[in-house]
Design a protein around this motif. Structure first.
Motif, PDB file in Angstrom:
ATOM      1  N   GLU A 246       0.813  -1.221   0.000  1.00 47.99           N
ATOM      2  CA  GLU A 246       0.000   0.000   0.000  1.00 47.99           C
ATOM      3  C   GLU A 246       0.847   1.271   0.000  1.00 47.99           C
ATOM      4  OE1 GLU A 246      -3.115   0.119   2.865  1.00 47.99           O
ATOM      5  OE2 GLU A 246      -3.675  -1.975   2.604  1.00 47.99           O
ATOM      6  N   PHE A 247       2.161   1.151  -0.137  1.00 51.13           N
ATOM      7  CA  PHE A 247       2.997   2.358  -0.172  1.00 51.13           C
ATOM      8  C   PHE A 247       2.678   3.166  -1.426  1.00 51.13           C
ATOM      9  CE2 PHE A 247       6.944   4.433  -1.654  1.00 51.13           C
ATOM     10  CZ  PHE A 247       7.074   5.365  -0.638  1.00 51.13           C
ATOM     11  N   SER A 248       2.369   4.452  -1.245  1.00 49.02           N
ATOM     12  CA  SER A 248       1.982   5.304  -2.362  1.00 49.02           C
ATOM     13  C   SER A 248       2.829   6.563  -2.442  1.00 49.02           C
ATOM     14  CB  SER A 248       0.502   5.701  -2.226  1.00 49.02           C
ATOM     15  OG  SER A 248       0.288   6.386  -0.992  1.00 49.02           O
ATOM     16  N   GLY A 249       3.961   6.576  -1.715  1.00 52.31           N
ATOM     17  CA  GLY A 249       4.822   7.743  -1.727  1.00 52.31           C
ATOM     18  C   GLY A 249       5.808   7.710  -2.881  1.00 52.31           C
ATOM     19  N   ASP A 250       6.885   8.475  -2.723  1.00 47.45           N
ATOM     20  CA  ASP A 250       7.921   8.558  -3.742  1.00 47.45           C
ATOM     21  C   ASP A 250       9.146   7.798  -3.256  1.00 47.45           C
ATOM     22  OD1 ASP A 250       9.869   9.169  -5.566  1.00 47.45           O
ATOM     23  OD2 ASP A 250       9.550  11.339  -5.531  1.00 47.45           O
ATOM     24  N   PRO A 251       9.479   6.645  -3.830  1.00 45.34           N
ATOM     25  CA  PRO A 251      10.602   5.850  -3.345  1.00 45.34           C
ATOM     26  C   PRO A 251      11.946   6.535  -3.491  1.00 45.34           C
ATOM     27  CG  PRO A 251       9.792   4.986  -5.420  1.00 45.34           C
ATOM     28  CD  PRO A 251       8.805   6.015  -4.977  1.00 45.34           C
ATOM     29  N   ALA A 252      12.049   7.509  -4.377  1.00 43.50           N
ATOM     30  CA  ALA A 252      13.319   8.195  -4.595  1.00 43.50           C
ATOM     31  C   ALA A 252      13.579   9.294  -3.569  1.00 43.50           C
ATOM     32  CB  ALA A 252      13.359   8.789  -6.006  1.00 43.50           C
ATOM     33  N   ARG A 253      12.556   9.645  -2.786  1.00 48.46           N
ATOM     34  CA  ARG A 253      12.698  10.701  -1.788  1.00 48.46           C
ATOM     35  C   ARG A 253      13.008  10.099  -0.430  1.00 48.46           C
ATOM     36  NH1 ARG A 253       9.882  15.266  -3.198  1.00 48.46           N
ATOM     37  NH2 ARG A 253      10.945  16.225  -1.420  1.00 48.46           N
ATOM     38  N   ALA A 254      13.490  10.931   0.493  1.00 50.00           N
ATOM     39  CA  ALA A 254      13.803  10.483   1.848  1.00 50.00           C
ATOM     40  C   ALA A 254      12.537   9.982   2.538  1.00 50.00           C
ATOM     41  CB  ALA A 254      14.428  11.616   2.648  1.00 50.00           C
ATOM     42  N   TRP A 255      12.736   9.159   3.538  1.00 47.65           N
ATOM     43  CA  TRP A 255      11.603   8.548   4.245  1.00 47.65           C
ATOM     44  C   TRP A 255      10.675   9.597   4.843  1.00 47.65           C
ATOM     45  CZ3 TRP A 255      10.635   9.198   9.521  1.00 47.65           C
ATOM     46  CH2 TRP A 255      11.633   9.895  10.230  1.00 47.65           C
ATOM     47  N   ASN A 256      11.235  10.790   5.227  1.00 50.43           N
ATOM     48  CA  ASN A 256      10.425  11.820   5.875  1.00 50.43           C
ATOM     49  C   ASN A 256      10.112  12.989   4.956  1.00 50.43           C
ATOM     50  OD1 ASN A 256      13.029  12.732   5.735  1.00 50.43           O
ATOM     51  ND2 ASN A 256      13.092  13.566   7.820  1.00 50.43           N
ATOM     52  N   ALA A 257      10.300  12.813   3.640  1.00 50.86           N
ATOM     53  CA  ALA A 257       9.889  13.858   2.709  1.00 50.86           C
ATOM     54  C   ALA A 257       8.378  14.050   2.810  1.00 50.86           C
ATOM     55  CB  ALA A 257      10.278  13.467   1.279  1.00 50.86           C
ATOM     56  N   ARG A 258       7.903  15.221   2.439  1.00 52.52           N
ATOM     57  CA  ARG A 258       6.483  15.544   2.598  1.00 52.52           C
ATOM     58  C   ARG A 258       5.587  14.485   1.977  1.00 52.52           C
ATOM     59  NH1 ARG A 258       3.714  20.244   3.621  1.00 52.52           N
ATOM     60  NH2 ARG A 258       5.675  21.420   3.554  1.00 52.52           N
ATOM     61  N   ILE A 259       5.944  13.998   0.792  1.00 54.85           N
ATOM     62  CA  ILE A 259       5.099  13.028   0.096  1.00 54.85           C
ATOM     63  C   ILE A 259       5.090  11.669   0.789  1.00 54.85           C
ATOM     64  CG2 ILE A 259       6.924  12.181  -1.448  1.00 54.85           C
ATOM     65  CD1 ILE A 259       4.800  12.105  -3.662  1.00 54.85           C
ATOM     66  N   ASN A 260       6.115  11.404   1.622  1.00 56.47           N
ATOM     67  CA  ASN A 260       6.210  10.098   2.273  1.00 56.47           C
ATOM     68  C   ASN A 260       5.766  10.097   3.737  1.00 56.47           C
ATOM     69  OD1 ASN A 260       7.217   8.862  -0.025  1.00 56.47           O
ATOM     70  ND2 ASN A 260       9.355   9.296   0.504  1.00 56.47           N
ATOM     71  N   ARG A 261       5.502  11.265   4.303  1.00 58.50           N
ATOM     72  CA  ARG A 261       5.208  11.337   5.738  1.00 58.50           C
ATOM     73  C   ARG A 261       3.966  10.545   6.116  1.00 58.50           C
ATOM     74  NH1 ARG A 261       6.295  17.813   6.693  1.00 58.50           N
ATOM     75  NH2 ARG A 261       8.562  17.738   6.305  1.00 58.50           N
TER      76      ARG A 261
END
Length: 356
Positions: A246-261
């Motif tokens: 169910e991960f829907s963030g950006d895998p290329a960004r850091a774990w705590n980037a806004r899109i992954n929070r």
């Protein structure tokens, strides 16, 4: 396992492992806690403080600890040797993660130096240390042909060899010392070019000895699984990376980037292939997983394993480090890894196999 490319998505075509990913200070199972967490940490004290020498760690009831040796003790004895890099000051030797042979007699200690890294073998019976190999320092000039950078993780293999990996310096390579009990300078060392290049940290085999788990210590670091083509020969094999369904963030960004929070990073997951069984990168990948290079300096200089993991949507974690493999009460294998930047512990429970 093989994969198929369908539009911009990648699906596992044959049979794949299903996993369940949990996180927290501790995990709870139907029968209670998987383990009892410690109530505190050891105090921070200056080097060579009496407490550091006698009881440097807080350990649970029933576990004992005793001091074996120190870098200072070895260096003052001219008959012993230790990796020393000129110009790096007192931290030049930089002992890091240790590995043991099955008897527990020998301790293998990598040196996490920026260049001219090496490996020390400490004999608990004779109380003596020997340097098994070290780099020539060429990495200081950008020449890594005969050099090693930041040798950090080490683990004994099921076939009696030793794996050692580069982390923040060097090229992100994984090496195998074929005869770790041989006299210094006589061991056969080879690069495992079939394992993707990442900032290597944790290294552990599954209980069956048929797969190697490893991590990329990056703020967008992934968790990997390497299955050798032939058991016991780690030169070629298939690489997978952990992907939460169910991960829907950006895998290329850091774990705590806004899109992954707020993106889901636990729950049902699976091992997504990066290569085929023979170790060839899948056509889908935009990045070569075996590309050498440091993790710093921008996307064009990133190590290949990190970029390839992003290509298949691997779930990012905050600097994954140590790995341990255990067995749960239900008989399933579980992989524990820490995420330092998150101050979190994750448990990856292997649930079996599924067909898609």
């Amino acid at each position: 396992m093989a994969g198929r490319h369908s539009g911009n998505t990648f699906a596992i075509k044959a049979v794949s492992s299903v996993v369940l990913l949990l996180t927290g200070r501790f995990a709870v199972a139907a029968g209670g806690l998987f383990f009892q967490p410690l109530t505190g940490s050891a105090p921070v004290v200056p080097p060579n403080h009496a407490f550091e020498i006698t009881a440097p760690r807080v350990v649970p009831a029933g576990v004992t600890q005793r001091r074996l040796t120190s870098l200072r003790e070895i260096e003052v004895d001219s008959s012993q040797s230790v990796v020393r890099v000129e110009g790096l000051g007192s931290s030049a030797s930089m002992w890091d993660m240790a590995a043991f042979d099955p008897t527990g007699r020998y301790v293998f200690i990598p040196h996490e130096t920026r260049f001219a890294g090496g490996l020390t073998r400490y004999d608990r019976r004779t109380r003596r240390a020997e340097v098994l190999f070290r780099g020539d320092g060429g990495g200081a000039r950008g020449d890594w042909r005969h050099d090693f950078g930041s040798l950090d993780p080490a683990t004994w293999t099921p076939v009696g060899t030793l794996l050692i990996g580069e982390e923040w310096s060097g090229l992100g390579r994984l090496f195998e010392l074929r005869d770790p009990l041989a006299p210094p300078g006589r061991g056969r060392l080879r690069e495992l070019a079939g394992v993707p290049n990442v900032a290597h940290e944790g290294l552990r085999f599954n209980h069956a000895g048929t797969a190697l788990y490893f991590v990329d210590e990056d703020r967008s670091g992934a968790v990997y699984k390497y299955v050798p083509l032939r058991v016991g020969d780690y030169a070629r094999g298939q690489t997978f990376v952990l992907r939460v369904d169910e991960f829907s963030g950006d895998p290329a960004r850091a774990w705590n980037a806004r899109i992954n929070r707020r993106a889901v990073r636990t729950g049902a997951a699976h091992w997504q292939p990066l290569t085929d069984r023979a170790g060839r990168p899948l056509p889908l990948l935009r990045h070569d997983p075996f590309r050498d290079g440091p993790t710093r300096g921008g996307p064009s200089r990133i190590r290949g394993g990190r970029g390839a993991a992003d290509d298949v949507g691997a779930t990012p974690f905050g600097r994954p480090e140590d790995i341990e493999v255990g067995t749960l009460a239900n008989g399933h294998e579980v992989v524990y890894f820490t995420a330092t930047a998150e101050q979190a512990l994750y448990a990856v429970e292997e649930l079996g196999r599924r067909r898609e």
